[in-house]
Design a protein around this motif. Structure first.
Motif, PDB file in Angstrom:
ATOM      1  N   PHE A  50     -16.885 -44.639 -28.279  1.00  0.00           N
ATOM      2  CA  PHE A  50     -16.839 -44.346 -29.721  1.00  0.00           C
ATOM      3  C   PHE A  50     -17.861 -43.149 -29.832  1.00  0.00           C
ATOM      4  O   PHE A  50     -18.839 -44.043 -29.012  1.00  0.00           O
ATOM      5  CB  PHE A  50     -16.980 -45.283 -30.085  1.00  0.00           C
ATOM      6  CG  PHE A  50     -17.442 -45.201 -31.882  1.00  0.00           C
ATOM      7  CD1 PHE A  50     -16.329 -45.600 -33.186  1.00  0.00           C
ATOM      8  CD2 PHE A  50     -19.188 -45.282 -32.060  1.00  0.00           C
ATOM      9  CE1 PHE A  50     -17.066 -44.416 -34.383  1.00  0.00           C
ATOM     10  CE2 PHE A  50     -19.325 -45.295 -33.506  1.00  0.00           C
ATOM     11  CZ  PHE A  50     -18.328 -44.911 -34.692  1.00  0.00           C
ATOM     12  N   VAL A  51     -17.878 -42.297 -30.778  1.00  0.00           N
ATOM     13  CA  VAL A  51     -18.742 -41.560 -30.877  1.00  0.00           C
ATOM     14  C   VAL A  51     -19.748 -41.749 -32.162  1.00  0.00           C
ATOM     15  O   VAL A  51     -20.531 -41.821 -32.447  1.00  0.00           O
ATOM     16  CB  VAL A  51     -19.135 -40.119 -30.871  1.00  0.00           C
ATOM     17  CG1 VAL A  51     -19.928 -38.953 -30.946  1.00  0.00           C
ATOM     18  CG2 VAL A  51     -18.600 -39.589 -29.305  1.00  0.00           C
ATOM     19  N   GLN A  52     -18.427 -41.314 -33.045  1.00  0.00           N
ATOM     20  CA  GLN A  52     -19.325 -41.476 -34.827  1.00  0.00           C
ATOM     21  C   GLN A  52     -17.722 -41.589 -35.383  1.00  0.00           C
ATOM     22  O   GLN A  52     -16.569 -41.183 -35.097  1.00  0.00           O
ATOM     23  CB  GLN A  52     -19.971 -40.573 -35.279  1.00  0.00           C
ATOM     24  CG  GLN A  52     -19.486 -39.248 -35.265  1.00  0.00           C
ATOM     25  CD  GLN A  52     -20.223 -38.687 -35.764  1.00  0.00           C
ATOM     26  OE1 GLN A  52     -21.703 -38.210 -35.594  1.00  0.00           O
ATOM     27  NE2 GLN A  52     -19.935 -37.568 -36.800  1.00  0.00           N
ATOM     28  N   ASP A  53     -18.045 -42.170 -36.654  1.00  0.00           N
ATOM     29  CA  ASP A  53     -17.171 -42.002 -38.024  1.00  0.00           C
ATOM     30  C   ASP A  53     -17.431 -41.050 -38.329  1.00  0.00           C
ATOM     31  O   ASP A  53     -18.533 -41.061 -39.488  1.00  0.00           O
ATOM     32  CB  ASP A  53     -16.474 -42.908 -38.642  1.00  0.00           C
ATOM     33  CG  ASP A  53     -15.869 -44.625 -37.520  1.00  0.00           C
ATOM     34  OD1 ASP A  53     -15.181 -43.864 -36.813  1.00  0.00           O
ATOM     35  OD2 ASP A  53     -16.503 -45.851 -37.864  1.00  0.00           O
ATOM     36  N   THR A  54     -16.511 -40.247 -38.808  1.00  0.00           N
ATOM     37  CA  THR A  54     -16.918 -39.224 -39.757  1.00  0.00           C
ATOM     38  C   THR A  54     -16.484 -39.517 -41.264  1.00  0.00           C
ATOM     39  O   THR A  54     -15.016 -39.006 -41.116  1.00  0.00           O
ATOM     40  CB  THR A  54     -16.642 -37.701 -39.157  1.00  0.00           C
ATOM     41  OG1 THR A  54     -17.305 -37.244 -38.080  1.00  0.00           O
ATOM     42  CG2 THR A  54     -16.613 -36.280 -39.964  1.00  0.00           C
ATOM     43  N   LYS A  55     -16.807 -39.709 -42.047  1.00  0.00           N
ATOM     44  CA  LYS A  55     -16.517 -39.710 -43.538  1.00  0.00           C
ATOM     45  C   LYS A  55     -15.507 -38.514 -43.929  1.00  0.00           C
ATOM     46  O   LYS A  55     -16.354 -37.096 -44.329  1.00  0.00           O
ATOM     47  CB  LYS A  55     -17.658 -40.505 -44.286  1.00  0.00           C
ATOM     48  CG  LYS A  55     -17.442 -40.280 -45.760  1.00  0.00           C
ATOM     49  CD  LYS A  55     -18.216 -40.975 -47.104  1.00  0.00           C
ATOM     50  CE  LYS A  55     -17.304 -42.036 -47.690  1.00  0.00           C
ATOM     51  NZ  LYS A  55     -18.835 -42.171 -48.776  1.00  0.00           N
ATOM     52  N   THR A  56     -14.705 -38.978 -44.841  1.00  0.00           N
ATOM     53  CA  THR A  56     -13.370 -37.405 -44.820  1.00  0.00           C
ATOM     54  C   THR A  56     -13.729 -38.108 -46.528  1.00  0.00           C
ATOM     55  O   THR A  56     -12.759 -39.131 -47.103  1.00  0.00           O
ATOM     56  CB  THR A  56     -12.420 -38.142 -44.670  1.00  0.00           C
ATOM     57  OG1 THR A  56     -11.526 -39.139 -45.094  1.00  0.00           O
ATOM     58  CG2 THR A  56     -12.283 -37.545 -43.815  1.00  0.00           C
ATOM     59  N   SER A  57     -14.354 -37.238 -47.441  1.00  0.00           N
ATOM     60  CA  SER A  57     -14.474 -37.264 -48.632  1.00  0.00           C
ATOM     61  C   SER A  57     -15.057 -35.721 -49.124  1.00  0.00           C
ATOM     62  O   SER A  57     -15.479 -34.982 -49.067  1.00  0.00           O
ATOM     63  CB  SER A  57     -15.609 -38.074 -48.889  1.00  0.00           C
ATOM     64  OG  SER A  57     -16.527 -37.235 -49.021  1.00  0.00           O
ATOM     65  N   GLY A  58     -14.870 -35.791 -51.176  1.00  0.00           N
ATOM     66  CA  GLY A  58     -14.954 -35.204 -51.460  1.00  0.00           C
ATOM     67  C   GLY A  58     -14.126 -33.491 -51.276  1.00  0.00           C
ATOM     68  O   GLY A  58     -12.812 -33.525 -50.863  1.00  0.00           O
ATOM     69  N   ALA A  59     -15.499 -32.251 -50.343  1.00  0.00           N
ATOM     70  CA  ALA A  59     -14.349 -31.319 -50.499  1.00  0.00           C
ATOM     71  C   ALA A  59     -13.405 -31.206 -49.100  1.00  0.00           C
ATOM     72  O   ALA A  59     -12.735 -30.613 -48.511  1.00  0.00           O
ATOM     73  CB  ALA A  59     -14.882 -29.666 -50.060  1.00  0.00           C
TER      74      ALA A  59
END
Length: 623
Positions: free
Chosen positions: A399-408
């Motif tokens: 695991f490296v990171q969770d990249t949030k998906t929001s906005g644009a």
């Protein structure tokens, strides 16, 4: 020590195939040949970093010395040090290990093929994706590290589905950079509002610049009328792979192989199976009928194939539709052996590879720029983030990171590919991205020419942008700064996302943080502040910021930077050196490697590497 006589036929079986020049009359150390071959490991198939070479090898209690010789020291030194690279392509060098038997005065040569990884002239990462079930258009985002992204075009689409697709919807874009100079994109031609079984084909697109795209549609009911492929209800997540073995019939080779999941409503394809077809030369259509490629006995979708030159296997990642999770299979060739069943070229499926218990889909795999490190990403579509994992070998992922998906930035199933600094600049001009500062990695300096092609140094540092701020003013890019006594000075160089920084300056100033603040400065703060940034490939870049404080009590005096070097050769043999050195390395008198030519008074060691593979070691005195 007794002599051992071995026939050529037996030696050919014992030695690595094609790797060893066998001798008929050899001493017992011939049994160590395989060990020497294995000592390099698979990394020699695609070499990024220096090799660690054995000095000796032990066998049955005996120790045999080994010497090494490179066939081309412009690329690889006799000591395993990578001296140079081609740009964008690998270079094969023969590294010969000679095993010595001092008692019998016999030697055994072991020629080993080493492929020097070509320097990748990329700086940034481009993410092509569609954002939502109610917004099935193509969007772009940019990244400097391959993990955190900024939406392009002020959050607006870059390809409008209603201008290129039959269903007025584009999903699952996959982009391939091909060696013929084209970028190829394939998309699912579907509108989810009409149902998951509304898909009847795909959209083929190609571009020279990732900005202007030609497009064509492949509508299966029309193209395959009268055949079972006309009855498809799914032509899901098409992708392309450049098959460099494909014969175009005009003296050239290479063609995009397009693969995708199919399901029909007539029972002939009862669950999603992966099929393939080659595109035509202009990438406007598929040639022939789809051929079965792979399935696991159950619904198999979202396949993504990459080739790893280190282990020489194709790795195909896919989603276990209905069962959840992402697995993969491997193959030594894209196609099965002659006469073998379709799909027989693939291994047994791996265990689940995702590093989460969440529902996932849309797996994508890409390699980090100039690193032997792979990234597996997937959409955690229920929880609103993309998860990124990494692996050195495409087998074990962390695991490296969770990249949030929001906005644009709300990516769904898409592709990430590396792009050059020039391509990034053109993309940002066409699709404004004001919140993103692109990283720029320069191509290393040329060190020679081979086969009419430029050879560059082994790596290149990231460009440092020397931003500074005085008091409450704004940030300015400068290497020469003059301030009033009592001012507050801030150093904040970019890249802003860089992690490894080292500072040196007046009054013993040292720091390992990117930003540094000097308060209430006086003449003691005047001088040169040197910052060294180490990027993710291990390459260093430097900047020197000159700060002069206007302090009448402690006026600034420019330091004497002239140095006089007196050298005394430490060589004990009379060697012939060829031309100018291709690399010079400096050490402290105790053997610690220095980052450059020494400037401080004292004794040092200098090692010069020459084109003919010799090295000259001298003691130098800086006064």
């Amino acid at each position: 020590m007794a002599m051992v006589w071995v026939k050529k036929e037996i030696l050919a079986l014992l030695f690595c195939a094609g790797a060893v020049s066998a001798q008929v009359d050899v001493t017992p150390f011939w049994r160590s040949v395989d060990s020497v071959s294995r000592s390099l490991g698979n990394s020699a198939n695609d070499l990024y970093t220096d090799l660690t070479l054995l000095d000796t090898i032990k066998l049955a209690g005996e120790t045999f010395p080994i010497t090494w010789k490179s066939s081309d020291t412009l690329f690889l030194g006799h000591d395993g040090h990578v001296n140079g690279r081609f740009v964008g392509e690998n270079k094969q060098v023969t590294l010969t290990a000679t095993i010595h038997d001092g008692l019998s005065a016999k030697t055994q040569d072991v020629p080993l093929k080493v492929s020097i990884h070509g320097y990748e002239p990329y700086s940034n990462y481009l993410f092509a994706y569609f954002p939502a079930n109610d917004n099935e258009n193509i969007y772009y985002a940019l990244s400097n590290d391959g993990y955190s992204f900024t939406a392009m075009n002020n959050g607006k689409r870059v390809v409008a589905a209603d201008t290129v697709s039959i269903k007025k919807g584009l999903r699952d874009p996959h982009v391939l950079r091909a060696p013929d100079g084209w970028f190829y994109m394939v998309n699912t031609d579907m509108k989810s509002a009409e149902g998951w079984a509304s898909n009847r084909g795909m959209v083929l697109m190609r571009s020279r610049d990732l900005i202007n795209w030609e497009h064509s549609t492949v509508h299966f009911p029309d193209k395959y009328k009268g055949k079972n492929f006309a009855n498809v209800t799914r032509v899901w997540a098409p992708e392309t792979f450049w098959d460099d073995t494909y014969d175009n019939g005009d003296g050239t080779k290479g063609r995009p192989l397009v693969y995708f999941s199919l399901l029909t409503n007539d029972g002939t394809i009862p669950y999603d199976k992966v099929f393939y077809a080659y595109s035509n030369k202009d990438f406007t259509d598929l040639e022939g009928e789809p051929q079965h490629f792979f399935d696991r006995g159950k619904s198999t979708i979202d396949m993504d194939i990459v080739y790893n030159p280190v282990d020489k296997f194709y790795h195909a990642f896919y989603k276990n539709e209905g069962d959840g999770g992402i697995c993969k299979v491997t193959a030594s060739s894209l196609m099965p052996k002659s006469g073998a069943a379709s799909g027989s070229q693939w291994s047994k499926p791996s265990k689940a590879l995702q590093q989460t218990t969440e529902a996932v889909e849309g797996a994508g795999v890409f390699k980090l720029i100039n690193q032997n490190s792979w990234v597996l990403m997937y959409d955690c579509y229920i929880n609103g983030h993309y998860q990124f994992t990494s692996s050195p070998d495409l087998e074990n992922f962390k695991f490296v990171q969770d990249t949030k998906t929001s906005g644009a930035f709300t990516p769904r199933h898409g592709t990430i590919l590396p792009v050059t600094a020039e391509e990034t600049a053109k993309l940002m001009k066409a699709f404004p991205t004001p919140d993103f500062e692109p990283r720029v990695i320069e191509i290393p300096d040329s060190i020679g020419v081979c086969d009419g092609k430029k050879v560059v140094g082994p790596c290149s540092g990231t460009k440092i942008v020397p931003y500074v701020k005085v008091d409450d003013g704004g940030w300015n890019e400068t290497l020469d700064l003059k301030v009033a006594k009592g001012a507050t000075v801030q150093f904040g160089p970019h890249p802003w996302d860089g992690k490894i920084w080292n500072w040196d300056g007046p009054n013993g100033f040292k720091s390992t943080t990117r930003e540094n603040t000097l308060k209430n400065v006086d003449g003691d703060f005047s001088g040169y502040y040197t910052v060294v940034y180490t990027n993710e490939t291990g390459c260093k870049s430097r900047a020197r910021i000159k700060l002069v404080v206007d302090d009448p009590d402690k006026p600034y005096k420019e330091p004497d930077t002239t140095t006089r070097i007196v050298e005394r050769s430490l060589n004990t043999r009379d060697l012939e050196f060829s031309g100018l050195p291709v690399q010079t390395i400096y050490f402290t008198i105790h053997g610690q490697v220095l980052e450059g030519k020494p400037q401080v008074q004292g004794l040092y060691i200098r090692k010069e590497l020459f084109e003919n593979g010799t090295s000259k070691i001298s003691k130098i005195s800086v006064r």
